[in-house]
Design a protein around this motif. Structure first.
Motif, PDB file in Angstrom:
ATOM      1  N   VAL A  84       0.667  -1.366  -0.063  1.00  0.00           N
ATOM      2  CA  VAL A  84      -0.034   0.050   0.180  1.00  0.00           C
ATOM      3  C   VAL A  84       0.857   1.313   0.046  1.00  0.00           C
ATOM      4  N   VAL A 143     -13.187   3.819   0.290  1.00  0.00           N
ATOM      5  CA  VAL A 143     -11.976   4.632   0.421  1.00  0.00           C
ATOM      6  C   VAL A 143     -10.952   3.953  -0.725  1.00  0.00           C
ATOM      7  N   LYS A 144     -10.078   5.040  -1.257  1.00  0.00           N
ATOM      8  CA  LYS A 144      -9.431   4.768  -2.519  1.00  0.00           C
ATOM      9  C   LYS A 144      -8.216   4.456  -1.738  1.00  0.00           C
ATOM     10  N   VAL A 145      -7.666   3.171  -2.406  1.00  0.00           N
ATOM     11  CA  VAL A 145      -6.229   2.799  -1.747  1.00  0.00           C
ATOM     12  C   VAL A 145      -5.390   2.720  -3.418  1.00  0.00           C
ATOM     13  N   MET A 159      -8.017   3.844   6.439  1.00  0.00           N
ATOM     14  CA  MET A 159      -8.789   3.077   5.830  1.00  0.00           C
ATOM     15  C   MET A 159      -9.765   2.544   6.574  1.00  0.00           C
ATOM     16  N   GLU A 209      -5.002   1.371  -8.576  1.00  0.00           N
ATOM     17  CA  GLU A 209      -5.763   1.966  -7.795  1.00  0.00           C
ATOM     18  C   GLU A 209      -7.039   1.229  -7.488  1.00  0.00           C
ATOM     19  N   LYS A 232      -0.687   4.559  -0.985  1.00  0.00           N
ATOM     20  CA  LYS A 232      -1.415   5.672  -0.855  1.00  0.00           C
ATOM     21  C   LYS A 232      -2.624   5.348  -0.448  1.00  0.00           C
ATOM     22  N   VAL A 233      -3.533   6.105   0.595  1.00  0.00           N
ATOM     23  CA  VAL A 233      -4.808   6.029   0.966  1.00  0.00           C
ATOM     24  C   VAL A 233      -5.205   7.347   0.623  1.00  0.00           C
ATOM     25  N   GLU A 234      -6.501   7.340  -0.094  1.00  0.00           N
ATOM     26  CA  GLU A 234      -6.913   8.565  -0.672  1.00  0.00           C
ATOM     27  C   GLU A 234      -5.769   9.331  -1.357  1.00  0.00           C
ATOM     28  N   ALA A 292      -2.039   5.142   7.985  1.00  0.00           N
ATOM     29  CA  ALA A 292      -2.577   4.365   6.912  1.00  0.00           C
ATOM     30  C   ALA A 292      -3.880   3.485   7.346  1.00  0.00           C
ATOM     31  N   ARG A 300     -15.698  -0.189   2.661  1.00  0.00           N
ATOM     32  CA  ARG A 300     -15.654  -0.675   4.083  1.00  0.00           C
ATOM     33  C   ARG A 300     -16.586  -1.445   4.734  1.00  0.00           C
TER      34      ARG A 300
END
Length: 177
Positions: free
Chosen positions: A2, A30-32, A22, A42, A4-6, A18, A47
């Protein structure tokens, strides 16, 4: 991995951050961004509440019950009791308790499970530096069937307490390392 988160870049040093990003309200997204094989991908994740089981159990041939206890959490003792009851209804005459890879967990849960497997006596005790001692005891009611406990180098903490007490009382055979 991982990365990036958002739109926030994360790495191993900020993993707690992170994970916190999440988490969120079930049903929200949520965008990961993940780095896999040198390529960034991406994903948009929905959730949800994740239920992690604390055990699996089944009846094997020859009426042998098998319980694989992953950890000792706040529900393990009740789940263990329910598994024992169900296995008895299926005709269980012996039990294999698999503690391989069990990292331990809550001592109270361990003691409650030990109480189901051990005759009357001390399961374990805790003593502080001042010599104050707290005994954890089992009552006279216990399973009293042939018992084998599987352990390995990753069976730790409460797993060691339980397998050690079973060995001390001679009510089961410990197999593994």
């Amino acid at each position: 991995k991982v990365i990036k988160v958002e739109d926030t870049i994360v790495d191993g040093s900020s993993m707690d951050k992170a994970v916190a990003m999440m988490r969120g309200e079930p049903g929200t997204e949520v965008k990961v961004t993940v780095l896999r094989d040198g390529e960034e991908k991406e994903y948009t994740l929905k959730r949800a509440v994740v239920q992690i089981p604390d055990m699996e159990y089944e009846i094997l041939d020859e009426k042998i019950g098998y319980i694989w206890l992953y950890q000792f959490d706040e529900k393990s003792d009740k789940n263990f009791e329910n598994a024992i009851d169900d296995l008895k209804k299926q005709g269980m005459e012996a039990l294999i308790l698999d503690l391989r890879g069990n990292p331990g967990g809550l001592l109270d849960s361990c003691v409650n499970i030990a109480d189901m497997l051990l005759p009357k006596g001390i399961i374990t005790y805790r003593e502080d530096r001042a010599g104050n001692r707290e005994d954890y005891k089992s009552d006279a009611k216990y399973l009293d069937i042939p018992l084998v406990v599987l352990v390995d180098e990753n069976s730790a903490s409460a797993s060691e307490v339980l397998s050690g007490a079973i060995q001390d009382y001679g009510v089961g055979t410990i197999i593994g390392k």
